[in-house]
Scaffold this motif. Structure first.
Motif, PDB file in Angstrom:
ATOM      1  N   SER A 228       0.827  -1.209   0.000  1.00  0.00           N
ATOM      2  CA  SER A 228       0.000   0.000   0.000  1.00  0.00           C
ATOM      3  C   SER A 228       0.862   1.261   0.000  1.00  0.00           C
ATOM      4  N   VAL A 229       2.024   1.206   0.684  1.00  0.00           N
ATOM      5  CA  VAL A 229       2.944   2.347   0.675  1.00  0.00           C
ATOM      6  C   VAL A 229       3.573   2.503  -0.708  1.00  0.00           C
ATOM      7  N   VAL A 230       4.035   1.393  -1.268  1.00  0.00           N
ATOM      8  CA  VAL A 230       4.672   1.433  -2.586  1.00  0.00           C
ATOM      9  C   VAL A 230       3.699   1.960  -3.638  1.00  0.00           C
ATOM     10  N   LYS A 231       2.463   1.475  -3.605  1.00  0.00           N
ATOM     11  CA  LYS A 231       1.452   1.917  -4.574  1.00  0.00           C
ATOM     12  C   LYS A 231       1.116   3.397  -4.397  1.00  0.00           C
ATOM     13  N   ALA A 232       1.011   3.831  -3.143  1.00  0.00           N
ATOM     14  CA  ALA A 232       0.674   5.231  -2.887  1.00  0.00           C
ATOM     15  C   ALA A 232       1.685   6.165  -3.537  1.00  0.00           C
ATOM     16  N   VAL A 233       2.943   5.741  -3.575  1.00  0.00           N
ATOM     17  CA  VAL A 233       4.000   6.566  -4.155  1.00  0.00           C
ATOM     18  C   VAL A 233       4.058   6.402  -5.675  1.00  0.00           C
ATOM     19  N   LEU A 234       4.204   5.169  -6.135  1.00  0.00           N
ATOM     20  CA  LEU A 234       4.460   4.932  -7.558  1.00  0.00           C
ATOM     21  C   LEU A 234       3.268   5.231  -8.454  1.00  0.00           C
ATOM     22  N   LEU A 235       2.042   5.142  -7.916  1.00  0.00           N
ATOM     23  CA  LEU A 235       0.852   5.386  -8.730  1.00  0.00           C
ATOM     24  C   LEU A 235       0.278   6.780  -8.507  1.00  0.00           C
ATOM     25  N   SER A 236       1.058   7.651  -7.884  1.00  0.00           N
ATOM     26  CA  SER A 236       0.655   9.053  -7.708  1.00  0.00           C
ATOM     27  C   SER A 236       1.191   9.868  -8.887  1.00  0.00           C
ATOM     28  N   PRO A 237       0.690  11.088  -9.097  1.00  0.00           N
ATOM     29  CA  PRO A 237       1.257  11.927 -10.161  1.00  0.00           C
ATOM     30  C   PRO A 237       2.766  12.103 -10.023  1.00  0.00           C
ATOM     31  N   GLN A 238       3.237  12.264  -8.767  1.00  0.00           N
ATOM     32  CA  GLN A 238       4.673  12.430  -8.561  1.00  0.00           C
ATOM     33  C   GLN A 238       5.449  11.189  -8.991  1.00  0.00           C
ATOM     34  N   GLY A 239       4.900  10.005  -8.665  1.00  0.00           N
ATOM     35  CA  GLY A 239       5.579   8.770  -9.022  1.00  0.00           C
ATOM     36  C   GLY A 239       5.606   8.533 -10.514  1.00  0.00           C
TER      37      GLY A 239
END
Length: 279
Positions: A228-239
């Motif tokens: 959930s942490v990895v997805k929150a980062v990588l699937l965000s606009p920033q990621g």
């Protein structure tokens, strides 16, 4: 005494608008001018020709791996067949399971699971997705075909159905996208690239947490929580747009001196940072 009318189903959720998070100059993950060079969108998978028991086994395997059931799943072939019939066919049944998983459905009884077919939750999810497609393509929802919905649902099921609407918006950039074909392949390329980073980012996350004191006491960490942490980062606009990684976000948290009593607190902090404008 008059019977009370059943409560009205909730309205379809509004698609999340991430357009304000686009940096200046962002115009989509693939060049829009290359639209005519892209291959045709693959048709939805056909599962016709399987006998009844094979269909039940296929559906059972999907449900068992979905994480929807809290306890061990015990179900008869008759109930699986009924679920397939009420869904319309095996393809629809499997897609309904995928949608329920994306909605974070958790049950411990088959009756509770099957009852979701009688609610509006699945249709609301599909309608929300249809609104996202119409916005990104600059057309009305009536112009979005059932086949297009099925193609996007199948794409999301292969990668990340829960976040597919948000990822589509980021992938295609400011609307309108030149075609559904462009929207599909651009979204697929983003998903392929970002999910390909999951393993390394998970390892980086574990290494970082072991080297930093971000928790006030010993906490239990599950594979689901790490993802959930990895997805929150990588699937965000920033990621997606900026290439930001998990360590970049966690370092911000450490620099602020934040600490947490449980992993959920860390997850929320990461999500808050990733929901902000570009880093």
């Amino acid at each position: 005494e008059k019977k009370k009318a059943p409560p009205s189903p909730p309205p379809p959720p509004e698609p999340e608008d991430v357009g304000s998070d686009f940096p200046r100059g962002w115009n989509g993950f693939l060049r829009k001018s290359d639209d005519n060079k892209l291959p045709s969108v693959p048709p939805p998978q056909s599962l016709a020709g399987m006998d009844a028991m094979a269909q039940c086994r296929d559906l059972l395997q999907l449900i068992s791996g979905s994480g929807i059931f809290i306890a061990n799943l015990q179900v008869t072939a008759r109930r699986l067949q009924t679920f397939i019939i009420e869904s319309g066919n095996l393809t629809n049944a499997k897609m309904n399971v995928a949608v329920l998983k994306a909605l974070d459905t958790r049950v411990d009884k088959w009756d509770d699971f099957a009852s979701h077919l009688k609610t509006q939750n699945i249709e609301n999810f599909k309608f929300s997705l249809k609104k996202t497609l119409s916005t990104c393509l600059g057309c009305s929802t009536t112009e979005i075909t059932q086949t297009q919905i099925e193609q996007i649902l199948a794409l999301g099921e292969s990668y990340d159905l829960k976040n597919i609407a948000k990822i589509i918006q980021i992938a295609v950039g400011p609307p309108p996208a030149p075609s559904f074909k462009y929207l599909y392949w651009t979204t697929r390329e983003v998903l392929k690239k970002q999910t390909g980073r999951f393993t390394k980012e998970r390892e980086d996350l574990i290494r970082f947490l072991m080297s930093q004191s971000v928790f006030t006491s010993e906490v239990k960490v599950t594979e689901r929580a790490l993802l959930s942490v990895v997805k929150a980062v990588l699937l965000s606009p920033q990621g997606i747009i900026d290439g930001v990684g998990t360590e970049d976000v966690l370092q911000q948290i450490v620099d602020k001196g934040e600490s947490f009593s449980d992993f959920e607190g860390l997850v929320k902090a990461v999500q808050t940072i990733c929901a902000a404008k570009h880093m």
